[in-house]
Scaffold this motif. Sequence first.
Motif, PDB file in Angstrom:
ATOM      1  N   THR A 210      -2.640   2.380  -5.111  1.00 46.23           N
ATOM      2  CA  THR A 210      -1.231   2.036  -5.260  1.00 46.23           C
ATOM      3  C   THR A 210      -0.853   1.084  -4.130  1.00 46.23           C
ATOM      4  O   THR A 210      -0.595   1.513  -3.003  1.00 46.23           O
ATOM      5  CB  THR A 210      -0.349   3.297  -5.246  1.00 46.23           C
ATOM      6  N   LEU A 211      -0.816  -0.196  -4.441  1.00 48.82           N
ATOM      7  CA  LEU A 211      -0.730  -1.238  -3.435  1.00 48.82           C
ATOM      8  C   LEU A 211       0.692  -1.660  -3.092  1.00 48.82           C
ATOM      9  O   LEU A 211       0.885  -2.573  -2.281  1.00 48.82           O
ATOM     10  CB  LEU A 211      -1.534  -2.456  -3.902  1.00 48.82           C
ATOM     11  N   GLU A 212       1.691  -0.991  -3.688  1.00 47.42           N
ATOM     12  CA  GLU A 212       3.066  -1.263  -3.277  1.00 47.42           C
ATOM     13  C   GLU A 212       3.899  -0.001  -3.137  1.00 47.42           C
ATOM     14  O   GLU A 212       5.062  -0.066  -2.729  1.00 47.42           O
ATOM     15  CB  GLU A 212       3.751  -2.239  -4.246  1.00 47.42           C
ATOM     16  N   MET A 213       3.324   1.173  -3.417  1.00 42.70           N
ATOM     17  CA  MET A 213       4.027   2.441  -3.233  1.00 42.70           C
ATOM     18  C   MET A 213       3.360   3.266  -2.140  1.00 42.70           C
ATOM     19  O   MET A 213       2.140   3.269  -2.013  1.00 42.70           O
ATOM     20  CB  MET A 213       4.021   3.260  -4.531  1.00 42.70           C
ATOM     21  N   TYR A 216       3.578   9.285  -0.268  1.00 40.98           N
ATOM     22  CA  TYR A 216       4.473  10.406  -0.553  1.00 40.98           C
ATOM     23  C   TYR A 216       5.177  10.211  -1.889  1.00 40.98           C
ATOM     24  O   TYR A 216       5.302  11.157  -2.679  1.00 40.98           O
ATOM     25  CB  TYR A 216       5.501  10.561   0.569  1.00 40.98           C
ATOM     26  N   GLU A 217       5.622   8.983  -2.153  1.00 45.04           N
ATOM     27  CA  GLU A 217       6.281   8.702  -3.419  1.00 45.04           C
ATOM     28  C   GLU A 217       5.341   8.953  -4.596  1.00 45.04           C
ATOM     29  O   GLU A 217       5.743   9.517  -5.622  1.00 45.04           O
ATOM     30  CB  GLU A 217       6.777   7.252  -3.444  1.00 45.04           C
ATOM     31  N   VAL A 218       4.088   8.547  -4.442  1.00 51.85           N
ATOM     32  CA  VAL A 218       3.113   8.763  -5.515  1.00 51.85           C
ATOM     33  C   VAL A 218       2.888  10.259  -5.732  1.00 51.85           C
ATOM     34  O   VAL A 218       2.847  10.741  -6.872  1.00 51.85           O
ATOM     35  CB  VAL A 218       1.779   8.061  -5.204  1.00 51.85           C
ATOM     36  N   ALA A 283      -2.850   4.609  -0.805  1.00 52.85           N
ATOM     37  CA  ALA A 283      -1.512   4.027  -0.880  1.00 52.85           C
ATOM     38  C   ALA A 283      -1.305   2.941   0.154  1.00 52.85           C
ATOM     39  O   ALA A 283      -2.024   2.852   1.152  1.00 52.85           O
ATOM     40  CB  ALA A 283      -0.462   5.127  -0.707  1.00 52.85           C
ATOM     41  N   VAL A 284      -0.295   2.130  -0.075  1.00 51.40           N
ATOM     42  CA  VAL A 284      -0.034   0.970   0.751  1.00 51.40           C
ATOM     43  C   VAL A 284       0.220   1.342   2.207  1.00 51.40           C
ATOM     44  O   VAL A 284      -0.052   0.549   3.114  1.00 51.40           O
ATOM     45  CB  VAL A 284       1.167   0.166   0.176  1.00 51.40           C
ATOM     46  N   ASP A 285       0.739   2.556   2.460  1.00 50.73           N
ATOM     47  CA  ASP A 285       1.058   2.930   3.836  1.00 50.73           C
ATOM     48  C   ASP A 285      -0.028   3.764   4.509  1.00 50.73           C
ATOM     49  O   ASP A 285       0.188   4.294   5.600  1.00 50.73           O
ATOM     50  CB  ASP A 285       2.397   3.667   3.899  1.00 50.73           C
ATOM     51  N   ARG A 292      -8.666  -4.358   0.852  1.00 50.18           N
ATOM     52  CA  ARG A 292      -8.309  -4.136  -0.556  1.00 50.18           C
ATOM     53  C   ARG A 292      -9.093  -5.071  -1.464  1.00 50.18           C
ATOM     54  O   ARG A 292      -8.596  -5.557  -2.478  1.00 50.18           O
ATOM     55  CB  ARG A 292      -6.798  -4.319  -0.744  1.00 50.18           C
ATOM     56  N   SER A 293     -10.335  -5.308  -1.076  1.00 41.91           N
ATOM     57  CA  SER A 293     -11.230  -6.172  -1.844  1.00 41.91           C
ATOM     58  C   SER A 293     -11.936  -5.354  -2.914  1.00 41.91           C
ATOM     59  O   SER A 293     -11.937  -4.111  -2.891  1.00 41.91           O
ATOM     60  CB  SER A 293     -12.266  -6.803  -0.920  1.00 41.91           C
TER      61      SER A 293
END
Length: 445
Positions: A210-213, A216-218, A283-285, A292-293
């Motif tokens: 998940t590259l923009e969330m 925790y949200e996921v 996740a993104v954070d 991210r290759s």
Amino acid sequence: MHYSKLFLNKVIEENDINAFARYNVNIDDMHNEIDRNTYRFIEKYAQENGGQAPSYAVVADSVEGFEYIPEVSDSYTYLARQIKDFSAQQAIVDWFKTGEFERKLNELGGQEFVNNWLPSALESVKMRTTVRESVGTDVKKDVDKFLEEYERRKAGESFKVWKSKFSAIGEYISGNMYTVFGESGRGKSVLTLEDAIYAATQGANVLLWTLEMGWYEVMVRIYTSISGEQGYTRATFEGVDMDAGFSARDLRVGELSDEFEEAFQAFLQSINAYLPGNITVRAVDDEEFTDRSLRALEADIKKLNTDFVVIDPFYYLHYEKNTSRTTGGDASNTSMKLRAMTGRLSVVTVAITQSDVKKSDKDDEGTRELRLPEREDVKKTKSLLEDAAVLIGIDSDYKQGLAIVGNMKGRDGGEGDISNVLYLPQYGVIKELEVGEEALKGFDF
């Protein structure tokens, strides 16, 4: 013995320029300047002379230091294996000679180096030094190979199918890439996550990039969805009382009531009973999630023994190099390599991307009409459309509590099929509506 020298002489003697490609022997397998110059001359000569190899006399006259070795009787396979064995040794030695080994270790730290970089780098060496001994699968000679694969698939060992919650999609088949697209904020991530969770309930190991969330949200979305399937709470929408999950809003801000908090903790303790497979969130954070290759993605897939992969969104990957030097070539090259990797690893890959924004039609009361995006609306790269086994269009409106999921391109049929979905992600209620007026009874849509 310089096996590359023997291979070059055999190519010249047998006028077999295609041996280089057949056995995956290239310029990187030539480990001295004379052999490299010889290889380059043979390739250049063949390009200018209809694929013919030059004679010994021409090579000797054109390449300083070339050694003529007549009648090389060893097979191409034997020579190629010896060449590739030496190339593998040299690749490892070069890590230390150039300082790359130590530099990467210091840059990444011990765990990242051992768990991700080193396995990926070794796999790269393995791929470059593999001897290609056959071309494709022979319809006459490889019947045993086919029957062996048939038996593995019959036993569910090499071919896996994961059912979708939505009839328009039907099922996900291992080795295939699926593309989900829709306008921004229209439920692509939510609806794709539903199928990823559903695959995990069937026993799949799921990997979410998940590259923009944030993580925790996921996790909130996952726990809300699973608890909704189990009916841990009740919710009312449009006057209809229904089974639901823990409130996504309350989990997001940490405001569950004492009663629900106790129930939520009990739910987490028993989650193994609901989830035979597993879900891993990258996740993104995540602090260590810097690479991210596709190479890093492949390392994660192998490490976690992954069956089902979601990339959300595709365009936040670190793209592969644009070798075509065309506009959008980096994204296109990444899509093609992702498709190839998906087949090679026999996983399901779902890549999410956006579609172009189109003006929406509204009724007299201002309610937006749900509309699937068109195939030509795929943004970022059309290769995602071409490389996908199924192109999945999505639209939703949480105010109406509705979504639609459509098959926009299916290699095995189903194109044009649409699923109408009850869409209440805030309550963990996302399910396909039954067809007919009876299914909508009680809802004031």
